[in-house]
Each structure stands twice: as structure tokens, then as C-alpha cells.
Design a protein around this motif. Structure first.
Motif, mmCIF file in Angstrom:
data_model
loop_
_atom_site.group_PDB
_atom_site.id
_atom_site.type_symbol
_atom_site.label_atom_id
_atom_site.label_comp_id
_atom_site.label_asym_id
_atom_site.label_seq_id
_atom_site.Cartn_x
_atom_site.Cartn_y
_atom_site.Cartn_z
ATOM 1 N N LEU A 60 24.360 87.144 85.954
ATOM 2 C CA LEU A 60 24.015 85.721 86.076
ATOM 3 C C LEU A 60 23.683 85.127 84.716
ATOM 4 C CD1 LEU A 60 21.896 85.507 89.354
ATOM 5 C CD2 LEU A 60 24.094 84.397 88.901
ATOM 6 N N SER A 61 22.927 85.866 83.906
ATOM 7 C CA SER A 61 22.532 85.284 82.614
ATOM 8 C C SER A 61 23.738 85.221 81.680
ATOM 9 C CB SER A 61 21.323 85.999 82.006
ATOM 10 O OG SER A 61 21.703 87.224 81.464
ATOM 11 N N GLN A 63 26.811 84.752 82.643
ATOM 12 C CA GLN A 63 27.603 83.629 83.140
ATOM 13 C C GLN A 63 26.993 82.289 82.710
ATOM 14 O OE1 GLN A 63 28.576 86.536 86.797
ATOM 15 N NE2 GLN A 63 27.838 84.511 87.414
ATOM 16 N N LEU A 64 25.673 82.245 82.667
ATOM 17 C CA LEU A 64 25.004 81.014 82.237
ATOM 18 C C LEU A 64 25.334 80.709 80.775
ATOM 19 C CD1 LEU A 64 22.948 78.777 82.977
ATOM 20 C CD2 LEU A 64 21.161 80.286 82.107
ATOM 21 N N ARG A 67 28.819 79.360 80.562
ATOM 22 C CA ARG A 67 28.957 77.954 80.973
ATOM 23 C C ARG A 67 28.379 77.026 79.913
ATOM 24 N NH1 ARG A 67 27.442 79.799 86.149
ATOM 25 N NH2 ARG A 67 25.445 78.771 85.989
ATOM 26 N N LEU A 68 27.258 77.418 79.322
ATOM 27 C CA LEU A 68 26.640 76.601 78.263
ATOM 28 C C LEU A 68 27.605 76.383 77.109
ATOM 29 C CD1 LEU A 68 23.002 78.029 77.907
ATOM 30 C CD2 LEU A 68 23.659 75.709 78.575
ATOM 31 N N TYR A 74 35.945 81.803 81.623
ATOM 32 C CA TYR A 74 34.792 81.989 82.519
ATOM 33 C C TYR A 74 35.206 82.512 83.899
ATOM 34 C CZ TYR A 74 30.965 80.760 85.650
ATOM 35 O OH TYR A 74 29.987 80.813 86.601
#
Ligand SMILES: [Fe+2]
Ligand SMILES: [Fe+2]
Length: 137
Positions: A60-61, A63-64, A67-68, A74
Motif C-alpha cells: 500500500l505504501s 503504491q501511494l 501515485r504521488l 502503476y
């Protein structure tokens, strides 16, 4: 077989992500050791749960951060994470149902998959991050 291979983990050049990869591999090493030494269901189940929780958090981190930084790859990267977690959850379900540790081969397969993912897809993301270092976020 050598259960400790942390030295072989490729670096992506982002310190938080690199440290999380170390921990993921250490948990798989512990899991392999626990199976080799006793194969007791309780500790094996516990380490597997820790690996799942930690990997969910790490993916999750990662992927974050992707996205940022509007990472173009992605989607396929997300799918790779989803596939791995599906496989791990299948292993976990089988372990809980049979009340028996998974085979060492299965854990080695998982470890090879994860190492390969880090060496290719995560390293590619690290290269992309380097190209964005001087850009506004
Ligand atoms: Fe990844
Ligand atoms: Fe990763």
C-alpha cells in the motif's frame, strides 16, 4: 539450503522502501527457519500472519508513492502486488485448514517471486523516482 539471503536484496534507492524490503525478506527467512527447525503449526502460522500484515502495509505504501509521482507503470505493478497477496492468502488458508506448516518449497517459491519483483519492477520504479528528484511534487 541457506535461509539467510538478505545480502542479495537489490536496492531501489529509496530508504524507506529498501528497509521494508529487508523486513519482508527477514520474515520469509524466519518462516523458512521455523519450518526447517520444528515445523510447529503455531509459530509458523504466526510468522505467516506477520508477513501478510507487513506486506499489505508495504505494498500500500509503495503504491501511494507511485501515485504521488504519477508512475506510468502503476497499474501492472498494482496487479503484481495483488497476485502475490492472493497466492500468500491461499497458502495461509491451506495452513489454517490443515493445521500444518506449508512446505519449504512453497516458501522458497514465494521468496524467489518477491526477490524477482524487487529486482525488476521495484528497481524500475526506483529508476523512475530518480528522474523525478528535482521536479515539483
Ligand atoms: Fe512492488
Ligand atoms: Fe516492494
Amino acid at each position: 539450503m541457506d535461509a539467510t539471503i538478505t545480502h542479495a536484496i537489490p536496492r531501489i534507492g529509496e530508504s524507506t522502501i529498501d528497509a521494508e524490503h529487508d523486513l519482508q525478506m527477514q520474515l520469509l527467512d524466519s518462516l523458512a527457519r521455523s519450518i526447517e527447525e520444528s515445523g510447529d503449526f503455531g509459530p509458523v502460522r504466526h510468522i505467516l500472519e506477520q508477513f501478510i500484515e507487513f506486506s499489505d502495509m508495504h505494498f500500500l505504501s509503495e503504491q501511494l508513492v507511485m501515485r504521488l509521482h504519477r508512475y506510468p507503470a502503476y497499474e501492472p505493478h498494482l496487479q503484481a502486488h495483488t497476485r502475490l497477496m492472493k497466492k500468500v492468502r491461499e497458502i495461509q488458508e491451506a495452513v489454517v485448514q490443515a493445521e500444518k506448516a506449508p512446505s519449504l518449497e512453497l516458501i522458497h517459491e514465494l521468496r524467489n517471486w518477491l526477490l524477482d519483483h524487487i529486482a525488476t519492477e521495484d528497481v524500475a520504479f526506483g529508476e523512475y523516482l530518480k528522474t523525478r528528484e528535482h521536479l515539483p511534487k
